[in-house]
Design a protein around this motif. Sequence first.
Motif, short mmCIF file in Angstrom:
data_model
loop_
_atom_site.label_atom_id
_atom_site.label_comp_id
_atom_site.label_asym_id
_atom_site.label_seq_id
_atom_site.Cartn_x
_atom_site.Cartn_y
_atom_site.Cartn_z
N SER A 84 23.27 9.35 102.75
CA SER A 84 22.73 8.27 103.58
C SER A 84 23.23 8.38 105.02
N PHE A 85 24.43 8.93 105.20
CA PHE A 85 24.96 9.12 106.56
C PHE A 85 24.40 10.41 107.16
N MET A 86 24.39 11.46 106.36
CA MET A 86 24.01 12.79 106.88
C MET A 86 22.55 12.81 107.35
N PRO A 98 38.56 18.74 112.01
CA PRO A 98 38.34 17.29 112.10
C PRO A 98 37.24 16.94 113.09
N ARG A 99 36.57 15.82 112.81
CA ARG A 99 35.46 15.39 113.67
C ARG A 99 35.73 14.02 114.30
N THR A 100 36.87 13.44 113.97
CA THR A 100 37.30 12.19 114.63
C THR A 100 38.80 12.33 114.87
N ASN A 110 20.76 11.83 117.52
CA ASN A 110 21.88 10.98 117.11
C ASN A 110 23.16 11.82 116.93
N ARG A 111 23.02 13.04 116.38
CA ARG A 111 24.22 13.88 116.18
C ARG A 111 24.88 14.21 117.52
N MET A 112 24.05 14.44 118.56
CA MET A 112 24.61 14.73 119.90
C MET A 112 25.39 13.51 120.42
N ASN A 143 36.59 9.22 103.00
CA ASN A 143 35.98 10.14 102.03
C ASN A 143 36.24 11.59 102.42
N ILE A 144 36.13 11.87 103.72
CA ILE A 144 36.31 13.26 104.18
C ILE A 144 37.75 13.70 104.00
N ILE A 145 38.68 12.83 104.35
CA ILE A 145 40.11 13.19 104.27
C ILE A 145 40.50 13.46 102.82
N GLY A 147 22.24 11.63 110.71
CA GLY A 147 23.06 12.31 111.72
C GLY A 147 24.35 11.56 112.00
N ASP A 148 24.68 10.58 111.15
CA ASP A 148 25.95 9.86 111.31
C ASP A 148 27.07 10.59 110.57
N LEU A 149 28.30 10.21 110.89
CA LEU A 149 29.44 10.82 110.19
C LEU A 149 29.70 10.09 108.88
N VAL A 150 30.12 10.84 107.89
CA VAL A 150 30.56 10.28 106.60
C VAL A 150 31.93 9.63 106.87
N PRO A 151 32.24 8.49 106.23
CA PRO A 151 33.51 7.81 106.56
C PRO A 151 34.75 8.70 106.42
N VAL A 159 40.99 10.16 114.02
CA VAL A 159 41.67 9.75 112.77
C VAL A 159 41.80 10.96 111.84
N GLN A 160 40.75 11.78 111.73
CA GLN A 160 40.81 12.97 110.87
C GLN A 160 41.83 13.97 111.41
N ALA A 161 41.88 14.13 112.74
CA ALA A 161 42.83 15.09 113.34
C ALA A 161 44.27 14.65 113.06
N SER A 185 34.11 24.56 105.41
CA SER A 185 33.09 23.82 106.15
C SER A 185 32.84 22.51 105.44
N THR A 186 33.19 21.39 106.09
CA THR A 186 32.97 20.09 105.43
C THR A 186 31.46 19.85 105.25
N GLY A 187 30.64 20.34 106.20
CA GLY A 187 29.19 20.18 106.05
C GLY A 187 28.68 20.90 104.80
N ASP A 188 29.16 22.14 104.57
CA ASP A 188 28.73 22.90 103.37
C ASP A 188 29.17 22.20 102.09
N ILE A 189 30.42 21.71 102.09
CA ILE A 189 30.93 21.03 100.88
C ILE A 189 30.09 19.78 100.61
N LEU A 190 29.79 19.04 101.68
CA LEU A 190 29.00 17.81 101.50
C LEU A 190 27.58 18.13 101.01
N ARG A 191 26.97 19.18 101.58
CA ARG A 191 25.60 19.54 101.13
C ARG A 191 25.61 19.94 99.65
N ALA A 192 26.68 20.62 99.21
CA ALA A 192 26.77 20.98 97.78
C ALA A 192 26.91 19.71 96.93
P1 AMP Z 1 27.64 20.19 109.74
O1 AMP Z 1 27.06 21.11 108.72
O2 AMP Z 1 29.06 20.49 110.08
O3 AMP Z 1 26.75 20.04 110.96
O4 AMP Z 1 27.68 18.74 109.05
C1 AMP Z 1 26.50 18.09 108.61
C2 AMP Z 1 26.77 16.61 108.43
O5 AMP Z 1 27.78 16.40 107.44
C3 AMP Z 1 27.28 15.86 109.67
O6 AMP Z 1 26.25 15.50 110.56
C4 AMP Z 1 27.96 14.66 109.03
O7 AMP Z 1 27.01 13.72 108.57
C5 AMP Z 1 28.60 15.28 107.79
N1 AMP Z 1 29.96 15.79 108.09
C6 AMP Z 1 30.38 17.09 108.10
N2 AMP Z 1 31.67 17.18 108.40
C7 AMP Z 1 32.10 15.91 108.60
C8 AMP Z 1 33.34 15.34 108.98
N3 AMP Z 1 34.42 16.10 109.21
N4 AMP Z 1 33.41 13.99 109.09
C9 AMP Z 1 32.35 13.21 108.84
N5 AMP Z 1 31.15 13.67 108.50
C10 AMP Z 1 31.01 15.02 108.38
#
Ligand code: AMP
Length: 216
Positions: free
Chosen positions: A51-53, A84-86, A167-169, A63-65, A56-60, A88-90, A30-37
């Motif tokens: 600052s992005f999260m 993937p969430r974009t 914004n996330r929607m 960085n994610i890749i 509700g914006d996406l992290v660039p 480009v990521q896919a 889960s990229t969200g879990d990794i980012l929160r950690a």
């Molecule tokens: P989630 O827990 O999957 O809802 O992710 C929480 C937040 O982490 C998202 O709203 C984004 O800000 C960021 N995030 C998680 N996964 C990605 C991703 N694949 N690409 C960009 N941002 C991400």
Amino acid sequence: MRIVLLGPPGAGKGTQARRLSESTGMKHLSTGDILRAEVAAKSELGLLAKSFMDKGDLVPDSNIIAMIQQYIDDPSGVLLDGFPRTVVQAESLDKSLKEAGLPIDKVVHMSVDTDELIRRLSQRVMCTDCQTPYNLDHSAPAKAGVCDKCGGEVIARDDDKQEAVMNRMKVYQELTAPVLDYYKSHGDVAEIKAIGTPDSVFEKLSQAIGTSVSAN
Ligand code: AMP
């Protein structure tokens, strides 16, 4: 085996991926879990990501890749949740997996209508330590504010507050919905309606993936 779970915020991807990981031994990525950690650890990536999260914006993408490269060839198999969430990521994931000689075995799209998503997110809370999600409507922790699994603090995520949710929607429609079209144009996508109890959704998901899910 590599499975991609697609769906809007609040569709239940994390809840279902955790269950699937427990029952199959596949790694839940889960990229969200990794980012929160990373945010909790106040790392360089975490400080940037926050600052992005929070909005509700996406992290660039870059960085994610870079962040997920080390996980995608896990020999236990991988359940991709939130990536993937974009497009480009896919494309980048396709390239990395092709180089490693590993296919994506299944793409599953979990759909839920927007009113229900907003209702779910307004009731969602999460453990700040182990990131177990709860829903105050039907699966609250036994003791308010305390995680059943690890005893950590259970609170609402900053990005589940109303402004960030709207914004996330929007971000989902603009940047992530095209990922679904990308996979549809490249092969099969299994569609499931992710409504009903978590048990019933798990049953639909298991069927979509194939009951004899093997780990690699
Ligand atoms: P989630 O827990 O999957 O809802 O992710 C929480 C937040 O982490 C998202 O709203 C984004 O800000 C960021 N995030 C998680 N996964 C990605 C991703 N694949 N690409 C960009 N941002 C991400």
